[in-house]
Write a protein that holds these residues in place. Sequence first.
Motif, PDB file in Angstrom:
ATOM      1  N   SER A 295     -13.643   4.832  -0.770  1.00 42.24           N
ATOM      2  CA  SER A 295     -12.755   3.878  -1.762  1.00 42.24           C
ATOM      3  C   SER A 295     -12.984   2.364  -1.107  1.00 42.24           C
ATOM      4  O   SER A 295     -12.371   1.504  -1.800  1.00 42.24           O
ATOM      5  N   LEU A 296     -13.389   2.208   0.103  1.00 38.32           N
ATOM      6  CA  LEU A 296     -13.454   0.983   0.868  1.00 38.32           C
ATOM      7  C   LEU A 296     -14.118   0.141   0.105  1.00 38.32           C
ATOM      8  O   LEU A 296     -13.674  -1.171  -0.096  1.00 38.32           O
TER       9      LEU A 296
ATOM     10  N   VAL B 273      -8.175  -2.884   4.863  1.00 37.46           N
ATOM     11  CA  VAL B 273      -7.389  -2.152   3.856  1.00 37.46           C
ATOM     12  C   VAL B 273      -5.937  -2.968   4.027  1.00 37.46           C
ATOM     13  O   VAL B 273      -5.310  -3.067   3.212  1.00 37.46           O
TER      14      VAL B 273
ATOM     15  N   VAL C 200      -2.149   5.872   1.253  1.00 35.39           N
ATOM     16  CA  VAL C 200      -2.984   5.001   2.403  1.00 35.39           C
ATOM     17  C   VAL C 200      -2.076   4.990   3.759  1.00 35.39           C
ATOM     18  O   VAL C 200      -0.980   4.466   3.342  1.00 35.39           O
TER      19      VAL C 200
ATOM     20  N   GLY D  69      -5.762   4.156   7.290  1.00 36.23           N
ATOM     21  CA  GLY D  69      -6.429   3.938   5.839  1.00 36.23           C
ATOM     22  C   GLY D  69      -6.321   5.129   4.928  1.00 36.23           C
ATOM     23  O   GLY D  69      -5.405   5.643   4.563  1.00 36.23           O
TER      24      GLY D  69
ATOM     25  N   GLU E 183     -15.135   4.564   8.137  1.00 38.27           N
ATOM     26  CA  GLU E 183     -13.766   4.336   7.529  1.00 38.27           C
ATOM     27  C   GLU E 183     -12.666   3.980   8.442  1.00 38.27           C
ATOM     28  O   GLU E 183     -11.946   3.106   8.128  1.00 38.27           O
TER      29      GLU E 183
ATOM     30  N   ILE F 268      -5.629  -6.372   2.834  1.00 40.63           N
ATOM     31  CA  ILE F 268      -5.594  -6.675   1.089  1.00 40.63           C
ATOM     32  C   ILE F 268      -4.336  -7.093   0.454  1.00 40.63           C
ATOM     33  O   ILE F 268      -4.338  -8.168  -0.128  1.00 40.63           O
TER      34      ILE F 268
ATOM     35  N   HIS G 267      -6.296   7.055  -4.587  1.00 43.33           N
ATOM     36  CA  HIS G 267      -6.898   5.945  -3.938  1.00 43.33           C
ATOM     37  C   HIS G 267      -7.667   5.155  -4.884  1.00 43.33           C
ATOM     38  O   HIS G 267      -7.811   4.023  -5.210  1.00 43.33           O
TER      39      HIS G 267
ATOM     40  N   LEU H 224       0.893  -1.195   0.176  1.00 45.90           N
ATOM     41  CA  LEU H 224      -0.228   0.010  -0.013  1.00 45.90           C
ATOM     42  C   LEU H 224       0.898   1.272  -0.021  1.00 45.90           C
ATOM     43  O   LEU H 224       0.207   2.219   0.142  1.00 45.90           O
TER      44      LEU H 224
ATOM     45  N   CYS I 212     -12.587  -1.170  -3.154  1.00 45.25           N
ATOM     46  CA  CYS I 212     -11.525  -2.065  -2.845  1.00 45.25           C
ATOM     47  C   CYS I 212     -12.039  -3.518  -2.607  1.00 45.25           C
ATOM     48  O   CYS I 212     -11.596  -4.502  -3.173  1.00 45.25           O
TER      49      CYS I 212
END
Length: 419
Positions: A270-271, A180, A19, A24, A173, A183, A302, A14, A274
């Motif tokens: 964006s969460l 995040v 991020v 995040g 968030e 990932i 993002h 990331l 993703c």
Amino acid sequence: MASAETDSKSLFSLESYHVSEEHGFILPEPLEELPPYYKPWMDIALRVPELVHSHELRSHVNKMPLLSSTFLQKHRELRLAHLALSMMTMGYIWQEGEKNTAEILPQNLAVPYWEVSQRLGLPPIITHADAVLANWKKKDPDGPFNMQNLELLVRLPGGESVRGFFLVTLLVELAGVPAVRSIPTVINGVRCSDTEAVARGLEIISKSIEDMTDALRLMQVYVDPSVFYGIMRIYLSGWKDNPCMPKGLIYEGVQTEPMEYSGGSAAQSSLLHCFDELLGVKHEPKSASFLIRMRDYMPPLHKKLIQDISLQPSLRNFVQQQDCKDLNKAFDLCVTKLLALRSYHINVVSRFITVPAARARQLREQNHDSDGEIISRAPTALEERGTGGSGIMSFLKTVRDQTKDTLLPEASKEVKHHS
């Protein structure tokens, strides 16, 4: 298991996407003040609710000096400037409600707003990245990240419900941060056929999505549905797909033709994008085109992260090929938690939009002298629409159903059997 030869340089990480490990997509420690030169902006931005209430915001903005944006150097300065200019713009356009919208944004606001937007790669309208991700401070810097210790930097009209709406969304968030962070674990696990790593990453993501749903439940504690519907929503509305502003908005000094932009929307977070790309959720064309358009309202890095996740080998195919019960279970749990979050979001939208809209219609039909009812002030044009311009309930239900279709075939039969 993982191949030892995996080149660490090729590992997905990331690091290059703006991020933060701790926050995040949230902007870490947003600035509270701009350089002194920009005092005229902040003086008005911090008074938007009262100036809208007294119908004086437009006259204050019209007298504002035209300032150069060149003295804004750091990323966080640009983000605070974008937030302040966004709040002023929304108040300016909607000061008189849906009947007397401003069709031209004056040059002294439009030009610097355009310049700051261009530098950030964001549109010149309020976005989730402004109102939520870059609009917070801790009362006690060493205290916890919770409702009691958080405050907004800049507000729109709507009193405590505005604070509740943006800060609860911020906590959603924050709850998504462990997901995040996991990932890359999942993506790298798929790349090196490490089923244990993939299952472990998916379990963390599942728990994190469950925590997001729990955070979203705070909406009913901190936000009054009639205030949200009757006062706040219009200030989050844009000038694309909006019958109140069919032609869009002219940004004076930027270009002579009107421009169209969608308002702030949860679809700009964006969460969920993703998670959809990681799990392989396939949206039907109309929903997909709206969601992809919403990516243009995110900070560019993002948006790039979401695109880069979409280019990775398919997680769902990998899970199906492994024939591993634990892995199947971890994958399906993840999709199930995402499904539960989306179902709960529908519940929230029903409480905050559908029910008040029906009440507002009823009041109009009865020709009530409904000054006592806040919801009757809401713009009729927004009744069935989200602030981003989508037909909200049909959109959310379609997105939820497409998520359900991502379950593995066996689990999918189970869900259909129980629903």
